[in-house]
Design an enzyme around this catalytic site. Structure first.
Site, PDB file in Angstrom:
ATOM      1  N   GLN A   1     -14.096   6.751   3.519  1.00  0.00           N
ATOM      2  CA  GLN A   1     -14.743   7.495   2.425  1.00  0.00           C
ATOM      3  C   GLN A   1     -16.242   7.746   2.642  1.00  0.00           C
ATOM      4  OE1 GLN A   1     -13.541   5.645  -1.432  1.00  0.00           O
ATOM      5  NE2 GLN A   1     -11.877   4.706  -0.271  1.00  0.00           N
TER       6      GLN A   1
ATOM      7  N   ALA B   1     -19.769  -1.671   3.274  1.00  0.00           N
ATOM      8  CA  ALA B   1     -20.689  -2.585   3.958  1.00  0.00           C
ATOM      9  C   ALA B   1     -20.642  -3.971   3.323  1.00  0.00           C
ATOM     10  CB  ALA B   1     -22.107  -2.024   3.914  1.00  0.00           C
TER      11      ALA B   1
ATOM     12  N   CYS C   1     -20.383   3.058  -3.994  1.00  0.00           N
ATOM     13  CA  CYS C   1     -21.547   3.628  -3.313  1.00  0.00           C
ATOM     14  C   CYS C   1     -22.550   4.235  -4.292  1.00  0.00           C
ATOM     15  CB  CYS C   1     -21.163   4.665  -2.269  1.00  0.00           C
ATOM     16  SG  CYS C   1     -22.566   4.983  -1.179  1.00  0.00           S
TER      17      CYS C   1
ATOM     18  N   LYS D   1     -20.923  -1.700  -4.951  1.00  0.00           N
ATOM     19  CA  LYS D   1     -19.568  -1.602  -4.397  1.00  0.00           C
ATOM     20  C   LYS D   1     -19.572  -0.700  -3.170  1.00  0.00           C
ATOM     21  CE  LYS D   1     -17.449  -2.253  -8.951  1.00  0.00           C
ATOM     22  NZ  LYS D   1     -16.951  -3.626  -8.739  1.00  0.00           N
ATOM     23  N   THR D   2     -19.519  -1.306  -1.972  1.00  0.00           N
ATOM     24  CA  THR D   2     -19.553  -0.538  -0.721  1.00  0.00           C
ATOM     25  C   THR D   2     -18.645  -1.166   0.327  1.00  0.00           C
ATOM     26  OG1 THR D   2     -21.333  -1.841   0.282  1.00  0.00           O
ATOM     27  CG2 THR D   2     -22.007   0.052  -1.058  1.00  0.00           C
TER      28      THR D   2
ATOM     29  N   CYS E   1     -26.648   0.468   1.652  1.00  0.00           N
ATOM     30  CA  CYS E   1     -26.442   1.847   1.237  1.00  0.00           C
ATOM     31  C   CYS E   1     -27.254   2.761   2.137  1.00  0.00           C
ATOM     32  CB  CYS E   1     -26.864   2.017  -0.223  1.00  0.00           C
ATOM     33  SG  CYS E   1     -26.346   3.590  -0.896  1.00  0.00           S
TER      34      CYS E   1
ATOM     35  N   GLU F   1       0.857  -1.195   0.000  1.00  0.00           N
ATOM     36  CA  GLU F   1       0.000   0.000   0.000  1.00  0.00           C
ATOM     37  C   GLU F   1       0.890   1.242   0.000  1.00  0.00           C
ATOM     38  OE1 GLU F   1      -3.542   0.982   0.120  1.00  0.00           O
ATOM     39  OE2 GLU F   1      -2.371   2.814  -0.184  1.00  0.00           O
TER      40      GLU F   1
HETATM   41  P1  FAD Z   1     -10.362   1.279  -1.065  1.00  0.00           P
HETATM   42  O1  FAD Z   1     -10.819   1.368   0.343  1.00  0.00           O
HETATM   43  O2  FAD Z   1     -10.576   2.466  -1.943  1.00  0.00           O
HETATM   44  O3  FAD Z   1      -8.830   0.897  -1.009  1.00  0.00           O
HETATM   45  C1  FAD Z   1      -8.027   0.661  -2.134  1.00  0.00           C
HETATM   46  C2  FAD Z   1      -6.583   0.832  -1.683  1.00  0.00           C
HETATM   47  O4  FAD Z   1      -5.706   0.366  -2.716  1.00  0.00           O
HETATM   48  C3  FAD Z   1      -6.223   2.280  -1.408  1.00  0.00           C
HETATM   49  O5  FAD Z   1      -5.681   2.393  -0.116  1.00  0.00           O
HETATM   50  C4  FAD Z   1      -5.220   2.615  -2.500  1.00  0.00           C
HETATM   51  O6  FAD Z   1      -4.215   3.529  -2.067  1.00  0.00           O
HETATM   52  C5  FAD Z   1      -4.631   1.262  -2.799  1.00  0.00           C
HETATM   53  N1  FAD Z   1      -4.071   1.144  -4.149  1.00  0.00           N
HETATM   54  C6  FAD Z   1      -4.558   1.626  -5.308  1.00  0.00           C
HETATM   55  N2  FAD Z   1      -3.765   1.292  -6.331  1.00  0.00           N
HETATM   56  C7  FAD Z   1      -2.747   0.570  -5.805  1.00  0.00           C
HETATM   57  C8  FAD Z   1      -1.625  -0.079  -6.368  1.00  0.00           C
HETATM   58  N3  FAD Z   1      -1.363  -0.057  -7.677  1.00  0.00           N
HETATM   59  N4  FAD Z   1      -0.802  -0.762  -5.551  1.00  0.00           N
HETATM   60  C9  FAD Z   1      -1.047  -0.825  -4.202  1.00  0.00           C
HETATM   61  N5  FAD Z   1      -2.104  -0.221  -3.627  1.00  0.00           N
HETATM   62  C10 FAD Z   1      -2.949   0.463  -4.421  1.00  0.00           C
HETATM   63  N6  FAD Z   1     -19.532   2.543   1.443  1.00  0.00           N
HETATM   64  C11 FAD Z   1     -20.441   2.188   2.380  1.00  0.00           C
HETATM   65  O7  FAD Z   1     -20.441   1.037   2.805  1.00  0.00           O
HETATM   66  N7  FAD Z   1     -21.371   3.067   2.857  1.00  0.00           N
HETATM   67  C12 FAD Z   1     -21.407   4.364   2.432  1.00  0.00           C
HETATM   68  O8  FAD Z   1     -22.232   5.149   2.896  1.00  0.00           O
HETATM   69  C13 FAD Z   1     -20.450   4.786   1.454  1.00  0.00           C
HETATM   70  N8  FAD Z   1     -20.453   6.058   1.016  1.00  0.00           N
HETATM   71  C14 FAD Z   1     -19.462   6.466   0.155  1.00  0.00           C
HETATM   72  C15 FAD Z   1     -19.433   7.798  -0.229  1.00  0.00           C
HETATM   73  C16 FAD Z   1     -18.423   8.272  -1.056  1.00  0.00           C
HETATM   74  C17 FAD Z   1     -18.419   9.728  -1.471  1.00  0.00           C
HETATM   75  C18 FAD Z   1     -17.401   7.375  -1.501  1.00  0.00           C
HETATM   76  C19 FAD Z   1     -16.281   7.872  -2.375  1.00  0.00           C
HETATM   77  C20 FAD Z   1     -17.447   6.038  -1.140  1.00  0.00           C
HETATM   78  C21 FAD Z   1     -18.473   5.567  -0.312  1.00  0.00           C
HETATM   79  N9  FAD Z   1     -18.557   4.217   0.070  1.00  0.00           N
HETATM   80  C22 FAD Z   1     -19.509   3.819   0.976  1.00  0.00           C
HETATM   81  C23 FAD Z   1     -17.741   3.181  -0.616  1.00  0.00           C
HETATM   82  C24 FAD Z   1     -16.568   2.637   0.171  1.00  0.00           C
HETATM   83  O9  FAD Z   1     -15.745   3.681   0.632  1.00  0.00           O
HETATM   84  C25 FAD Z   1     -15.771   1.702  -0.741  1.00  0.00           C
HETATM   85  O10 FAD Z   1     -16.646   0.760  -1.340  1.00  0.00           O
HETATM   86  C26 FAD Z   1     -14.684   0.939  -0.003  1.00  0.00           C
HETATM   87  O11 FAD Z   1     -13.768   1.827   0.601  1.00  0.00           O
HETATM   88  C27 FAD Z   1     -13.945   0.007  -0.964  1.00  0.00           C
HETATM   89  O12 FAD Z   1     -12.887  -0.648  -0.326  1.00  0.00           O
HETATM   90  P2  FAD Z   1     -11.690  -1.253  -1.202  1.00  0.00           P
HETATM   91  O13 FAD Z   1     -10.768  -1.882  -0.241  1.00  0.00           O
HETATM   92  O14 FAD Z   1     -12.230  -2.048  -2.319  1.00  0.00           O
HETATM   93  O15 FAD Z   1     -11.014   0.057  -1.847  1.00  0.00           O
END
Ligand code: FAD
Length: 394
Positions: A43, A306, A161, A303-304, A338, A35
Protein backbone atom coordinates in the site's frame (compact mmCIF):
# COMPACT_ATOMS: atom_id res chain seq x y z
CA UNK A 1 -8.63 -30.15 9.95
CA UNK A 2 -10.01 -27.58 12.32
CA UNK A 3 -7.42 -27.14 15.10
CA UNK A 4 -4.02 -25.43 14.83
CA UNK A 5 -1.34 -24.53 17.33
CA UNK A 6 -1.16 -20.98 15.98
CA UNK A 7 -3.81 -19.26 13.90
CA UNK A 8 -3.01 -15.95 12.22
CA UNK A 9 -6.10 -13.95 11.27
CA UNK A 10 -5.27 -11.69 8.32
CA UNK A 11 -2.48 -12.17 5.78
CA UNK A 12 -1.50 -8.58 5.10
CA UNK A 13 1.73 -6.85 6.10
CA UNK A 14 1.53 -7.99 9.72
CA UNK A 15 0.16 -11.48 9.19
CA UNK A 16 2.61 -12.43 6.44
CA UNK A 17 5.61 -11.05 8.34
CA UNK A 18 4.70 -12.93 11.51
CA UNK A 19 4.04 -16.14 9.53
CA UNK A 20 7.47 -15.93 7.87
CA UNK A 21 9.26 -15.27 11.16
CA UNK A 22 7.44 -18.13 12.91
CA UNK A 23 8.47 -20.56 10.18
CA UNK A 24 12.08 -19.42 10.63
CA UNK A 25 12.12 -20.61 14.25
CA UNK A 26 14.29 -23.64 15.06
CA UNK A 27 11.11 -25.61 15.91
CA UNK A 28 8.33 -23.85 14.06
CA UNK A 29 4.81 -24.32 15.41
CA UNK A 30 1.95 -25.57 13.27
CA UNK A 31 0.49 -22.41 11.69
CA UNK A 32 -2.70 -21.62 9.77
CA UNK A 33 -3.22 -18.24 8.12
CA UNK A 34 -6.74 -17.00 7.39
CA UNK A 35 -6.89 -14.56 4.46
CA UNK A 36 -9.61 -14.30 1.78
CA UNK A 37 -7.68 -12.13 -0.69
CA UNK A 38 -5.65 -13.76 -3.48
CA UNK A 39 -3.63 -10.56 -3.96
CA UNK A 40 -1.39 -8.73 -1.52
CA UNK A 41 -0.79 -5.01 -1.96
CA UNK A 42 2.21 -2.93 -0.98
CA UNK A 43 0.00 0.00 0.00
CA UNK A 44 2.79 2.55 0.63
CA UNK A 45 3.32 2.63 -3.15
CA UNK A 46 -0.17 4.06 -3.66
CA UNK A 47 1.05 7.57 -2.80
CA UNK A 48 3.38 7.39 -5.82
CA UNK A 49 0.75 5.65 -7.97
CA UNK A 50 -1.63 8.56 -7.24
CA UNK A 51 1.22 10.89 -8.20
CA UNK A 52 1.75 9.08 -11.51
CA UNK A 53 5.21 7.69 -10.72
CA UNK A 54 4.26 3.98 -10.92
CA UNK A 55 1.34 2.01 -12.40
CA UNK A 56 -0.88 0.52 -9.71
CA UNK A 57 -0.04 -3.06 -10.84
CA UNK A 58 3.41 -2.58 -9.37
CA UNK A 59 1.89 -2.61 -5.86
CA UNK A 60 0.17 -5.99 -6.29
CA UNK A 61 1.53 -9.53 -6.07
CA UNK A 62 -0.13 -12.94 -5.65
CA UNK A 63 -0.80 -13.71 -1.98
CA UNK A 64 0.18 -17.34 -2.67
CA UNK A 65 3.78 -16.31 -3.43
CA UNK A 66 4.14 -14.91 0.10
CA UNK A 67 2.52 -17.64 2.20
CA UNK A 68 5.59 -19.32 3.73
CA UNK A 69 6.04 -23.03 2.94
CA UNK A 70 4.58 -25.14 5.72
CA UNK A 71 1.82 -22.66 6.60
CA UNK A 72 -1.78 -23.77 5.91
CA UNK A 73 -3.65 -21.05 4.00
CA UNK A 74 -7.36 -20.90 4.80
CA UNK A 75 -8.86 -18.78 2.01
CA UNK A 76 -11.82 -17.44 3.99
CA UNK A 77 -12.67 -14.39 6.08
CA UNK A 78 -13.10 -14.49 9.85
CA UNK A 79 -16.76 -13.85 10.63
CA UNK A 80 -16.65 -13.98 14.45
CA UNK A 81 -14.12 -14.42 17.26
CA UNK A 82 -14.88 -16.41 20.41
CA UNK A 83 -11.74 -16.06 22.54
CA UNK A 84 -13.39 -17.69 25.58
CA UNK A 85 -13.63 -20.90 23.54
CA UNK A 86 -10.28 -20.37 21.73
CA UNK A 87 -12.18 -20.46 18.48
CA UNK A 88 -13.35 -18.41 15.53
CA UNK A 89 -15.96 -18.82 12.84
CA UNK A 90 -15.23 -18.48 9.12
CA UNK A 91 -17.43 -16.93 6.45
CA UNK A 92 -18.19 -20.45 5.15
CA UNK A 93 -19.63 -21.34 8.58
CA UNK A 94 -16.75 -23.58 9.70
CA UNK A 95 -15.22 -23.26 13.15
CA UNK A 96 -11.46 -23.19 13.71
CA UNK A 97 -9.88 -23.67 17.14
CA UNK A 98 -6.40 -22.68 18.24
CA UNK A 99 -3.93 -22.74 21.10
CA UNK A 100 -2.62 -19.27 20.18
CA UNK A 101 -4.13 -16.54 18.01
CA UNK A 102 -2.48 -13.61 16.22
CA UNK A 103 -4.90 -10.91 15.04
CA UNK A 104 -3.72 -8.84 12.06
CA UNK A 105 -6.86 -7.78 10.18
CA UNK A 106 -5.74 -4.25 9.35
CA UNK A 107 -7.98 -1.20 9.40
CA UNK A 108 -11.48 -0.80 7.98
CA UNK A 109 -12.16 2.03 5.55
CA UNK A 110 -15.56 3.57 6.25
CA UNK A 111 -16.38 5.23 2.89
CA UNK A 112 -20.08 5.11 3.79
CA UNK A 113 -19.65 7.39 6.80
CA UNK A 114 -19.38 10.37 4.44
CA UNK A 115 -22.73 11.22 2.92
CA UNK A 116 -22.67 11.01 -0.87
CA UNK A 117 -19.08 9.73 -1.09
CA UNK A 118 -19.64 6.10 -2.20
CA UNK A 119 -21.89 7.29 -5.05
CA UNK A 120 -19.40 9.78 -6.47
CA UNK A 121 -16.02 8.23 -5.69
CA UNK A 122 -14.18 7.65 -8.97
CA UNK A 123 -16.05 10.35 -10.87
CA UNK A 124 -16.78 14.10 -10.74
CA UNK A 125 -13.15 14.69 -9.74
CA UNK A 126 -13.50 12.74 -6.46
CA UNK A 127 -10.55 10.40 -5.88
CA UNK A 128 -8.60 8.65 -3.15
CA UNK A 129 -5.20 7.01 -2.76
CA UNK A 130 -6.68 4.79 -0.05
CA UNK A 131 -7.72 1.92 -2.31
CA UNK A 132 -6.36 0.03 -5.28
CA UNK A 133 -9.63 0.71 -7.12
CA UNK A 134 -9.55 4.49 -6.79
CA UNK A 135 -5.84 5.36 -6.79
CA UNK A 136 -5.46 5.62 -10.58
CA UNK A 137 -8.24 8.19 -10.71
CA UNK A 138 -6.11 10.42 -8.43
CA UNK A 139 -3.42 10.52 -11.08
CA UNK A 140 -5.96 11.10 -13.85
CA UNK A 141 -7.25 14.14 -11.95
CA UNK A 142 -3.81 15.56 -11.26
CA UNK A 143 -2.59 14.94 -14.80
CA UNK A 144 -5.59 16.63 -16.43
CA UNK A 145 -5.99 19.50 -13.96
CA UNK A 146 -6.00 22.84 -15.74
CA UNK A 147 -6.70 25.12 -12.79
CA UNK A 148 -9.30 25.79 -10.11
CA UNK A 149 -9.68 24.55 -6.58
CA UNK A 150 -7.92 21.32 -5.64
CA UNK A 151 -9.18 20.15 -2.25
CA UNK A 152 -7.58 17.50 -0.01
CA UNK A 153 -8.88 16.05 3.26
CA UNK A 154 -7.59 14.42 6.45
CA UNK A 155 -10.32 12.88 8.66
CA UNK A 156 -10.90 13.03 12.43
CA UNK A 157 -10.48 9.27 12.97
CA UNK A 158 -7.21 7.36 13.34
CA UNK A 159 -5.91 6.43 9.87
CA UNK A 160 -3.16 4.29 8.43
CA UNK A 161 -0.09 6.26 7.42
CA UNK A 162 -0.84 9.60 9.04
CA UNK A 163 1.28 11.41 6.46
CA UNK A 164 -0.36 10.07 3.29
CA UNK A 165 -3.19 12.66 3.16
CA UNK A 166 -0.64 15.48 2.82
CA UNK A 167 1.94 13.69 0.64
CA UNK A 168 -0.47 13.80 -2.28
CA UNK A 169 -1.02 17.54 -1.75
CA UNK A 170 2.72 18.12 -2.18
CA UNK A 171 2.90 15.92 -5.28
CA UNK A 172 -0.10 17.71 -6.82
CA UNK A 173 1.52 21.10 -6.15
CA UNK A 174 4.77 19.94 -7.74
CA UNK A 175 2.99 18.49 -10.78
CA UNK A 176 0.84 21.60 -11.29
CA UNK A 177 4.02 23.72 -11.34
CA UNK A 178 5.45 21.47 -14.06
CA UNK A 179 2.21 21.32 -16.10
CA UNK A 180 1.62 25.07 -15.91
CA UNK A 181 -1.63 24.75 -13.95
CA UNK A 182 -0.31 26.01 -10.62
CA UNK A 183 -0.84 29.74 -11.24
CA UNK A 184 -4.55 29.24 -11.95
CA UNK A 185 -4.90 26.84 -9.00
CA UNK A 186 -5.60 26.93 -5.31
CA UNK A 187 -4.58 24.01 -3.11
CA UNK A 188 -6.67 23.70 0.05
CA UNK A 189 -5.91 21.06 2.66
CA UNK A 190 -8.73 20.49 5.17
CA UNK A 191 -7.33 18.71 8.23
CA UNK A 192 -9.60 17.60 11.07
CA UNK A 193 -6.73 17.78 13.56
CA UNK A 194 -4.97 20.79 15.02
CA UNK A 195 -1.42 20.29 13.74
CA UNK A 196 0.24 19.17 10.52
CA UNK A 197 2.17 16.36 12.27
CA UNK A 198 2.42 14.91 15.78
CA UNK A 199 6.19 15.29 16.18
CA UNK A 200 7.31 18.91 16.53
CA UNK A 201 10.58 18.59 14.63
CA UNK A 202 8.81 17.29 11.51
CA UNK A 203 5.80 19.58 11.98
CA UNK A 204 8.12 22.59 11.90
CA UNK A 205 9.70 21.33 8.66
CA UNK A 206 6.32 20.56 7.08
CA UNK A 207 4.94 23.98 8.01
CA UNK A 208 7.83 25.48 6.07
CA UNK A 209 7.01 23.24 3.08
CA UNK A 210 3.35 24.30 3.17
CA UNK A 211 4.28 27.98 3.37
CA UNK A 212 6.83 27.74 0.55
CA UNK A 213 4.35 25.95 -1.71
CA UNK A 214 1.49 28.36 -0.93
CA UNK A 215 -0.88 25.65 0.27
CA UNK A 216 -3.78 26.79 2.46
CA UNK A 217 -4.29 24.54 5.47
CA UNK A 218 -7.59 24.62 7.38
CA UNK A 219 -7.44 22.80 10.71
CA UNK A 220 -10.38 21.31 12.60
CA UNK A 221 -12.37 20.84 9.39
CA UNK A 222 -13.86 17.37 8.99
CA UNK A 223 -15.42 16.26 5.68
CA UNK A 224 -19.06 15.19 6.25
CA UNK A 225 -20.66 15.23 2.79
CA UNK A 226 -19.72 15.23 -0.89
CA UNK A 227 -22.14 16.44 -3.56
CA UNK A 228 -20.40 15.03 -6.59
CA UNK A 229 -22.38 16.53 -9.43
CA UNK A 230 -22.50 19.96 -7.83
CA UNK A 231 -18.78 19.59 -7.01
CA UNK A 232 -19.28 20.65 -3.42
CA UNK A 233 -17.55 19.34 -0.31
CA UNK A 234 -19.21 20.00 3.04
CA UNK A 235 -17.04 20.26 6.15
CA UNK A 236 -17.86 20.48 9.82
CA UNK A 237 -15.82 23.13 11.58
CA UNK A 238 -15.06 21.14 14.73
CA UNK A 239 -14.36 24.30 16.75
CA UNK A 240 -17.54 26.24 15.94
CA UNK A 241 -19.77 23.29 14.89
CA UNK A 242 -20.73 25.25 11.77
CA UNK A 243 -20.80 23.63 8.35
CA UNK A 244 -18.71 25.05 5.54
CA UNK A 245 -19.45 24.29 1.87
CA UNK A 246 -16.53 24.43 -0.54
CA UNK A 247 -16.52 24.21 -4.34
CA UNK A 248 -13.90 21.83 -5.74
CA UNK A 249 -12.53 21.00 -9.18
CA UNK A 250 -10.78 17.95 -7.79
CA UNK A 251 -11.22 16.39 -4.36
CA UNK A 252 -8.79 13.90 -2.84
CA UNK A 253 -10.51 12.18 0.09
CA UNK A 254 -8.79 10.40 2.95
CA UNK A 255 -11.81 8.54 4.29
CA UNK A 256 -12.65 7.89 7.94
CA UNK A 257 -11.36 4.55 9.25
CA UNK A 258 -11.98 2.31 12.26
CA UNK A 259 -11.30 -1.16 13.59
CA UNK A 260 -12.81 -3.97 11.47
CA UNK A 261 -16.43 -4.65 12.52
CA UNK A 262 -15.58 -8.28 13.27
CA UNK A 263 -13.17 -7.05 15.97
CA UNK A 264 -15.42 -4.26 17.27
CA UNK A 265 -18.21 -6.76 17.91
CA UNK A 266 -15.91 -9.27 19.67
CA UNK A 267 -14.57 -9.66 23.19
CA UNK A 268 -11.09 -8.92 21.85
CA UNK A 269 -11.94 -5.24 21.48
CA UNK A 270 -11.02 -2.32 23.69
CA UNK A 271 -13.86 0.22 24.07
CA UNK A 272 -12.33 2.06 21.09
CA UNK A 273 -12.87 -1.05 18.92
CA UNK A 274 -9.19 -2.01 18.41
CA UNK A 275 -7.69 -5.25 19.73
CA UNK A 276 -6.65 -4.49 23.29
CA UNK A 277 -3.02 -5.48 23.75
CA UNK A 278 -0.22 -4.51 26.10
CA UNK A 279 1.64 -1.74 24.30
CA UNK A 280 5.07 -3.24 25.06
CA UNK A 281 4.51 -7.03 24.78
CA UNK A 282 1.70 -7.08 22.15
CA UNK A 283 -0.09 -9.70 24.26
CA UNK A 284 -3.83 -9.30 24.78
CA UNK A 285 -4.62 -7.82 28.20
CA UNK A 286 -7.42 -10.33 28.95
CA UNK A 287 -6.59 -13.36 26.77
CA UNK A 288 -2.91 -14.29 27.26
CA UNK A 289 -2.97 -16.70 24.30
CA UNK A 290 -3.92 -13.87 21.93
CA UNK A 291 -1.49 -11.39 20.36
CA UNK A 292 -2.07 -8.58 17.87
CA UNK A 293 -0.05 -6.15 15.77
CA UNK A 294 -0.47 -3.57 13.07
CA UNK A 295 -3.39 -1.37 12.13
CA UNK A 296 -6.10 -3.35 13.97
CA UNK A 297 -4.33 -3.20 17.34
CA UNK A 298 -4.73 -0.44 19.92
CA UNK A 299 -0.96 0.17 20.05
CA UNK A 300 -0.79 3.94 20.59
CA UNK A 301 1.51 4.70 17.68
CA UNK A 302 1.11 5.79 14.08
CA UNK A 303 -0.31 2.89 12.00
CA UNK A 304 2.34 1.99 9.39
CA UNK A 305 4.11 -0.95 7.81
CA UNK A 306 7.34 0.45 9.24
CA UNK A 307 5.88 0.06 12.74
CA UNK A 308 4.99 -3.57 11.94
CA UNK A 309 8.60 -4.22 10.91
CA UNK A 310 9.56 -3.56 14.56
CA UNK A 311 6.44 -5.11 16.11
CA UNK A 312 6.66 -8.50 14.36
CA UNK A 313 9.93 -9.74 15.94
CA UNK A 314 8.67 -8.66 19.39
CA UNK A 315 5.39 -10.50 18.87
CA UNK A 316 7.11 -13.65 17.60
CA UNK A 317 9.65 -13.74 20.47
CA UNK A 318 6.87 -13.26 23.03
CA UNK A 319 4.55 -15.78 21.38
CA UNK A 320 7.30 -18.44 21.31
CA UNK A 321 8.04 -17.70 24.98
CA UNK A 322 4.37 -17.94 25.91
CA UNK A 323 4.17 -21.32 24.16
CA UNK A 324 7.16 -22.51 26.23
CA UNK A 325 5.65 -21.15 29.47
CA UNK A 326 8.46 -18.64 29.80
CA UNK A 327 8.21 -14.95 30.72
CA UNK A 328 7.86 -12.67 27.73
CA UNK A 329 11.32 -11.38 26.78
CA UNK A 330 10.68 -8.71 24.14
CA UNK A 331 9.48 -5.11 24.27
CA UNK A 332 8.17 -2.77 21.56
CA UNK A 333 8.98 0.92 22.04
CA UNK A 334 6.38 2.36 19.67
CA UNK A 335 8.82 2.86 16.77
CA UNK A 336 7.10 4.01 13.60
CA UNK A 337 8.17 5.85 10.49
CA UNK A 338 6.58 8.05 7.89
CA UNK A 339 8.34 8.88 4.63
CA UNK A 340 6.84 12.31 3.90
CA UNK A 341 7.10 12.83 0.16
CA UNK A 342 7.28 16.60 -0.38
CA UNK A 343 7.60 16.54 -4.19
CA UNK A 344 8.94 14.43 -7.06
CA UNK A 345 12.42 13.72 -5.74
CA UNK A 346 12.24 15.11 -2.20
CA UNK A 347 11.32 13.53 1.10
CA UNK A 348 11.40 14.08 4.87
CA UNK A 349 11.88 10.75 6.65
CA UNK A 350 10.08 10.99 10.01
CA UNK A 351 10.97 8.28 12.53
CA UNK A 352 9.78 8.34 16.14
CA UNK A 353 8.47 6.22 19.04
CA UNK A 354 5.87 6.32 21.85
CA UNK A 355 7.49 9.44 23.29
CA UNK A 356 6.90 11.32 19.99
CA UNK A 357 10.62 12.08 19.94
CA UNK A 358 12.60 11.63 16.71
CA UNK A 359 14.42 8.27 16.51
CA UNK A 360 16.40 8.64 13.31
CA UNK A 361 18.32 5.90 11.47
CA UNK A 362 20.66 8.06 9.39
CA UNK A 363 23.57 10.22 10.54
CA UNK A 364 21.99 13.43 9.16
CA UNK A 365 19.00 15.64 9.93
CA UNK A 366 16.06 13.69 8.47
CA UNK A 367 13.71 16.68 8.76
CA UNK A 368 15.51 18.17 5.74
CA UNK A 369 14.02 17.34 2.35
CA UNK A 370 16.35 14.99 0.49
CA UNK A 371 16.53 13.19 -2.84
CA UNK A 372 18.32 10.23 -1.22
CA UNK A 373 15.34 9.61 1.07
CA UNK A 374 12.93 9.90 -1.86
CA UNK A 375 14.96 7.26 -3.73
CA UNK A 376 14.83 5.06 -0.63
CA UNK A 377 11.02 5.30 -0.59
CA UNK A 378 10.53 4.81 -4.34
CA UNK A 379 13.10 2.10 -5.01
CA UNK A 380 14.72 0.84 -1.80
CA UNK A 381 11.79 0.21 0.53
CA UNK A 382 9.59 -1.74 -1.95
CA UNK A 383 12.45 -4.19 -2.59
CA UNK A 384 13.17 -4.46 1.13
CA UNK A 385 9.48 -5.17 1.71
CA UNK A 386 8.98 -7.91 -0.87
CA UNK A 387 12.37 -9.61 -0.55
CA UNK A 388 13.18 -8.95 3.10
CA UNK A 389 10.34 -8.18 5.46
CA UNK A 390 7.68 -10.49 4.00
CA UNK A 391 10.28 -13.29 3.86
CA UNK A 392 10.93 -12.87 7.57
CA UNK A 393 14.46 -11.60 6.98
CA UNK A 394 14.35 -8.19 8.68
P1 FAD B 1 -3.04 -4.92 6.04
O1 FAD B 1 -1.70 -5.01 5.41
O2 FAD B 1 -4.02 -3.95 5.47
O3 FAD B 1 -3.63 -6.39 6.02
C1 FAD B 1 -4.87 -6.76 6.57
C2 FAD B 1 -5.27 -8.07 5.91
O4 FAD B 1 -6.39 -8.62 6.61
C3 FAD B 1 -5.68 -7.89 4.46
O5 FAD B 1 -4.93 -8.77 3.66
C4 FAD B 1 -7.16 -8.22 4.47
O6 FAD B 1 -7.59 -8.85 3.27
C5 FAD B 1 -7.27 -9.14 5.65
N1 FAD B 1 -8.61 -9.18 6.25
C6 FAD B 1 -9.46 -8.16 6.47
N2 FAD B 1 -10.58 -8.60 7.07
C7 FAD B 1 -10.42 -9.93 7.23
C8 FAD B 1 -11.23 -10.94 7.81
N3 FAD B 1 -12.43 -10.68 8.34
N4 FAD B 1 -10.76 -12.19 7.85
C9 FAD B 1 -9.52 -12.50 7.33
N5 FAD B 1 -8.73 -11.57 6.77
C10 FAD B 1 -9.17 -10.30 6.73
N6 FAD B 1 3.12 2.42 5.73
C11 FAD B 1 4.44 2.71 5.80
O7 FAD B 1 5.14 2.10 6.59
N7 FAD B 1 5.01 3.67 5.02
C12 FAD B 1 4.27 4.37 4.10
O8 FAD B 1 4.81 5.22 3.39
C13 FAD B 1 2.88 4.09 3.99
N8 FAD B 1 2.12 4.75 3.09
C14 FAD B 1 0.81 4.39 2.93
C15 FAD B 1 0.06 5.03 1.95
C16 FAD B 1 -1.25 4.67 1.71
C17 FAD B 1 -2.05 5.39 0.65
C18 FAD B 1 -1.84 3.60 2.47
C19 FAD B 1 -3.26 3.17 2.21
C20 FAD B 1 -1.10 2.98 3.47
C21 FAD B 1 0.22 3.36 3.71
N9 FAD B 1 1.00 2.76 4.72
C22 FAD B 1 2.33 3.08 4.84
C23 FAD B 1 0.36 1.90 5.75
C24 FAD B 1 0.59 0.41 5.61
O9 FAD B 1 0.23 -0.03 4.33
C25 FAD B 1 -0.25 -0.31 6.67
O10 FAD B 1 -0.01 0.27 7.94
C26 FAD B 1 0.06 -1.79 6.76
O11 FAD B 1 -0.19 -2.43 5.52
C27 FAD B 1 -0.80 -2.44 7.85
O12 FAD B 1 -0.60 -3.83 7.89
P2 FAD B 1 -1.71 -4.76 8.57
O13 FAD B 1 -1.18 -6.14 8.47
O14 FAD B 1 -2.10 -4.22 9.88
O15 FAD B 1 -2.97 -4.58 7.59
Amino acid sequence: KSHYQVVIAGGGTGGLTVAAQLMDQPNPPEVALIEPSTVHYYQPLWTLVGGGVFPREQSARPEADYIPPGVTWIKEAVKAFDPDANSLTLSNGETITYDYLVVALGIQIDWGKIKGLPETLGKNGVCSNYSYDTVEYTWQNIRTFRGGNAVFTHPSTPIKCGGAPQKIVYLADDYFRRSGARQQSKLNFYHAGTAIFAVKKYADALNRVVARKGIDVHYQHDLIEVRGEAREAVFMNLATKETVTVHFDMLHVTPPMSAPDVIKSSKLAHTTGWVEVDKHTLQHVRYPNVFSLGDCSNLPTSKTGAAIRKQAPVLVANLMAAMANETLPATYDGYTSCPLVTGYGSLILAEFDYTNQPKESFPFDQSQERYSMYALKAYGLPAMYWNGMLRGRM
